[in-house]
Scaffold this active site. Structure first.
Site, PDB file in Angstrom:
ATOM      1  N   HIS A 163       0.826  -1.223   0.000  1.00  0.00           N
ATOM      2  CA  HIS A 163       0.000   0.000   0.000  1.00  0.00           C
ATOM      3  C   HIS A 163       0.855   1.267   0.000  1.00  0.00           C
ATOM      4  CE1 HIS A 163      -3.196   2.817   0.787  1.00  0.00           C
ATOM      5  NE2 HIS A 163      -2.697   3.125   1.979  1.00  0.00           N
ATOM      6  N   HIS A 175       3.154   7.276   5.208  1.00  0.00           N
ATOM      7  CA  HIS A 175       1.927   7.961   5.626  1.00  0.00           C
ATOM      8  C   HIS A 175       1.106   7.211   6.666  1.00  0.00           C
ATOM      9  CE1 HIS A 175      -0.011   5.276   2.684  1.00  0.00           C
ATOM     10  NE2 HIS A 175      -1.148   5.562   3.293  1.00  0.00           N
ATOM     11  N   GLU A 205      -0.246   5.626  12.409  1.00  0.00           N
ATOM     12  CA  GLU A 205      -1.531   5.001  12.708  1.00  0.00           C
ATOM     13  C   GLU A 205      -1.421   3.500  12.952  1.00  0.00           C
ATOM     14  OE1 GLU A 205      -4.311   5.252   9.538  1.00  0.00           O
ATOM     15  OE2 GLU A 205      -5.941   4.355  10.680  1.00  0.00           O
ATOM     16  N   ASP A 206      -0.597   2.826  12.169  1.00  0.00           N
ATOM     17  CA  ASP A 206      -0.610   1.358  12.175  1.00  0.00           C
ATOM     18  C   ASP A 206       0.616   0.706  12.802  1.00  0.00           C
ATOM     19  OD1 ASP A 206      -2.172   1.462   8.923  1.00  0.00           O
ATOM     20  OD2 ASP A 206      -3.096   1.287  10.896  1.00  0.00           O
ATOM     21  N   ASP A 265      -3.616   8.094  -1.161  1.00  0.00           N
ATOM     22  CA  ASP A 265      -3.996   7.017  -0.236  1.00  0.00           C
ATOM     23  C   ASP A 265      -5.417   6.536  -0.543  1.00  0.00           C
ATOM     24  OD1 ASP A 265      -4.026   5.441   2.310  1.00  0.00           O
ATOM     25  OD2 ASP A 265      -5.453   6.988   2.918  1.00  0.00           O
ATOM     26  N   ASP A 276     -23.207  11.257 -28.253  1.00  0.00           N
ATOM     27  CA  ASP A 276     -21.827  11.763 -28.271  1.00  0.00           C
ATOM     28  C   ASP A 276     -20.966  10.961 -27.299  1.00  0.00           C
ATOM     29  OD1 ASP A 276     -22.354  14.720 -26.163  1.00  0.00           O
ATOM     30  OD2 ASP A 276     -23.249  12.727 -26.135  1.00  0.00           O
TER      31      ASP A 276
END
Length: 717
Positions: free
Chosen positions: A48, A72, A76-77, A140, A260
């Site tokens: 990721h 990034h 958080e992880d 992201d 179109d």
């Protein structure tokens, strides 16, 4: 699967001097921290960050931004701290990663909408401070949308809706066409899978015919422009599934009714060539009336420039054409990313920031709008504008949402211009301030020194900037008036006890303690509360006047006030102010609330507290100043009567009025007034005034009336 070497190759392609060792350090750091983690797809989690960094490199962003893509999710992880990240990579990357991370979501919000709005506020704030934060966030979101199939259906639907409402529009406003288009298509795919798959089948079935048509038109164009010595690059394509879906939905037509499907993009070198190509196109094929747009002379707010037209071939086939220069094409695909090429520790330049005016406005709004739900509403409205372009007398172009007025124009120029606005000229003609702006209008604002906005302007202004500036001024003005009134009241009260408030405020050391006891930070705050009627001057007097003086004076005043209240019957004793006694309270005539309704109090100068039903149409206008709102509650008393007006719509037939009156009398109530009239189509209407005890009593009566055969509707008015 993207490899680190693919990212390096991309970066070196547009920045040969980039510090690849710094990028490699970020890659190794991310790989180490995410080691052992896997995504729902079963792939290592590191895939990721690599994909996100590749998307950023594809936008040709600086090395710090690409490195931030690799890092990034690290706050958080993983167990990584912001300080450790700062120490390892410096302030710049730590700031970007911290802006992207969702660590700030630990607070518990009351509703899902508030949580969404609060996250959006933080994101916008970070974006204005450093645009790279939102670019990383968009990258992201794009990769997450590409792998959305591994999530549960309800999560796919929620994330797709959020992408439609927030991220795709932000990408559009930033001018990043390549991200916007893919986000919209992926969101459609997961939000309405059946419609998307049917659309793809229809597109595939028409591709063979469309491909032949594209080849034929491309060949004609290349030959024509070669003869005219105009260098061009021609790209023909079938329109994106989402644009086709949106057209079908907006125009309420089927796929077979879209004529179109094909669009051409012609890229050339100069603006002069763009207009020359347009002329040649219109000489070969007939233009479709009303489909020509000149975004070169009038760029969009996100800096997009291009000529748009649609033409019809001799066989009746329609196709769209976009004509632009190479620079315009780069901006259309990369948007602001094409304008900001960040160097190490670089910041947004003031000159660049003015090119995207809405970024500055959003920064101001997030500072002024305290309610996250209100902010979300503001931002959503502004992300979907039906733009109106107006000119200043010097020819500067300003953009506004449809419905904007000269007041919005004035505040867009400067706050002081807005406050002092007394009139406007549009295209040289004096017009009312309520006049709606139209694209192409030349607007001149007429000002007068000392003039100030009125409360009515809140109903005229459309933009959030204008409304917030007007509201802020009115609140500040109300506060100043309250201070003046409160000071006068307090000075008079202190004089009753032969004390000088001015001397006290300068000398008495007990004043500060008294204010602290009463819950006020300053004497001005206490004056505001007195001026608004929230507290009385006596609250402060009782803390500062000697007890013997206080007792003697209060004894005389109690005897006098008892007689006055008995004679005049002041106030409405059916309602009381929570936590306070002896406050003048009265029921507002506009909504006439009755016992059991949810109510709210509004402090009015010199009149006490007016009590409104929370559903009253005047409440929102009155309570723009939160300081004047006060909690009130019903105080149960025997034999309390309220006048309530009802409107009844029914069949116009003999005997129905008698049945309605009989139904009302069954609930033992008095009819004070009654009027009936006949309407068209054998319908009738009755307006009546009843004596009601409480909401339960009213509900019973309305149900009785609704039970009469021939009655269609009963409503309180």
């Amino acid at each position: 699967m993207i490899r680190f070497e693919d990212i390096v190759e991309k970066v070196e392609g547009y920045d040969p001097e980039a510090d690849i060792s710094f990028l490699r350090k970020a890659y190794i750091f991310s790989a180490k921290e995410h080691r052992g983690q896997v995504r729902l797809s079963g792939e290592p989690y590191l895939t990721h960050p690599l994909e996100v960094a590749y998307i950023l490199a594809d936008l040709k962003l600086d090395i710090s931004c690409v490195a931030s893509g690799l890092l990034h999710d690290i706050l958080e992880d993983t167990n990584m701290t912001l300080k450790a990240l700062h120490d390892a990579f410096g302030k710049d990357i730590a700031h970007i990663v911290n802006g992207v991370t969702k660590i700030g979501e630990i607070e518990k919000y009351r509703t899902k909408e508030e949580m969404e709005a609060e996250n959006l506020r933080k994101m916008i704030l970070a974006m204005v401070d450093d645009l790279r934060v939102i670019l990383v966030k968009l990258a992201d979101r794009l990769h997450n949308m590409r792998t959305l199939q591994y999530l549960a259906p309800e999560r796919r639907e929620r994330i797709s809706r959020e992408t439609f409402e927030i991220y795709a529009p932000i990408a559009h406003r930033l001018g990043i066409g390549k991200i916007k288009d893919e986000l919209e298509e992926l969101a459609l795919k997961h939000q309405d899978t059946a419609a998307y798959e049917e659309l793809i089948r229809n597109i595939e079935n028409s591709k063979r015919i469309s491909s032949l048509f594209i080849e034929e038109i491309s060949r004609t164009l290349r030959q024509t422009f070669s003869e005219q010595n105009i260098p061009v690059e021609i790209h023909g394509r079938i329109k994106s599934p989402y644009s086709i879906h949106r057209k079908m939905k907006d125009q309420q037509i089927t796929f077979d009714q879209i004529y179109d499907l094909v669009a051409f993009r012609i890229i050339t070198r100069t603006v002069r060539d763009c207009y020359a190509i347009l002329g040649i196109m219109h000489s070969i094929w007939k233009p479709v009336p009303g489909r020509f747009k000149d975004f070169i002379a009038m760029p969009k707010p996100n800096m997009y420039q291009s000529l748009h037209t649609s033409v019809i071939t001799q066989n009746g086939e329609t196709f769209e054409v976009q004509i632009r220069t190479e620079d315009m094409h780069r901006i259309a695909e990369e948007g602001v990313a094409a304008h900001w090429r960040y160097k190490e520790k670089a910041k947004l330049r003031e000159r660049d920031l003015t090119n995207v005016q809405w970024l500055r406005q959003l920064m101001e709004w997030q500072q002024e709008v305290k309610d996250p739900r209100e902010f979300l509403k503001v931002v959503k409205v502004d992300l979907y504008p039906d733009e109106v372009y107006a000119f200043t007398p010097k020819g500067k172009i300003l953009s506004f949402p449809k419905g904007a007025t000269p007041i919005d124009f004035a505040y867009a120029i400067h706050t002081d211009v807005g406050h002092q606005c007394v009139g406007a000229r549009i295209n040289g003609k004096l017009v009312p301030l309520r006049t709606l702006l139209q694209s192409g209008d030349r607007v001149e604002i007429i000002t007068s020194a000392g003039h100030r906005p009125s409360r009515d302007w809140l109903n005229i202004a459309t933009t959030s900037r204008a409304k917030n500036k007007i509201r802020s001024y009115l609140i500040a003005s109300e506060r100043n008036k309250s201070i003046t009134l409160g000071r006068e009241i307090c000075e008079k009260e202190f004089k009753k006890y032969r004390m000088d408030l001015k001397k006290l405020s300068g000398e008495d050391e007990n004043l500060e303690k008294a204010l602290e006891f009463l819950g006020f930070r300053s004497l001005d705050d206490f004056f505001v509360a007195v001026g608004l009627g929230k507290v009385t001057a006596h609250h402060l007097v009782s803390r500062l006047v000697p007890p013997e003086k206080l007792k003697e004076r209060e004894g005389r005043e109690f005897a006098i006030s008892k007689v006055v209240k008995k004679v005049l019957g002041l106030g409405d004793k059916r309602v009381k102010v929570k936590g306070m006694g002896d406050v003048m309270v009265y029921l507002a005539k506009c909504c006439n609330p009755i016992m059991g309704e949810e109510i709210v109090g509004y402090i009015t100068r010199g009149k006490g507290v007016s009590v409104h039903s929370v559903s009253c149409h005047n409440v929102e206008k009155l309570l723009y100043d939160s300081e004047r709102r006060i909690a009130v509650e019903w105080e149960r008393r025997e034999e309390t009567i309220y006048e309530v007006r009802l409107r009844i719509q029914m069949d116009d037939r003999q005997g129905i009025l008698a049945k309605i009156v009989s139904a009302i009398s069954d609930e033992r109530t008095n009819i004070r007034d009654l009027g009936a009239k006949s309407l068209e189509e054998k319908r009738g209407e009755i307006n009546l005034v009843l004596d009601i005890h409480d909401m339960e009593h009213l509900s019973r009566i309305m149900k009785r009336i609704e039970g009469v055969k021939g009655v269609h509707n009963v409503e309180r008015i």
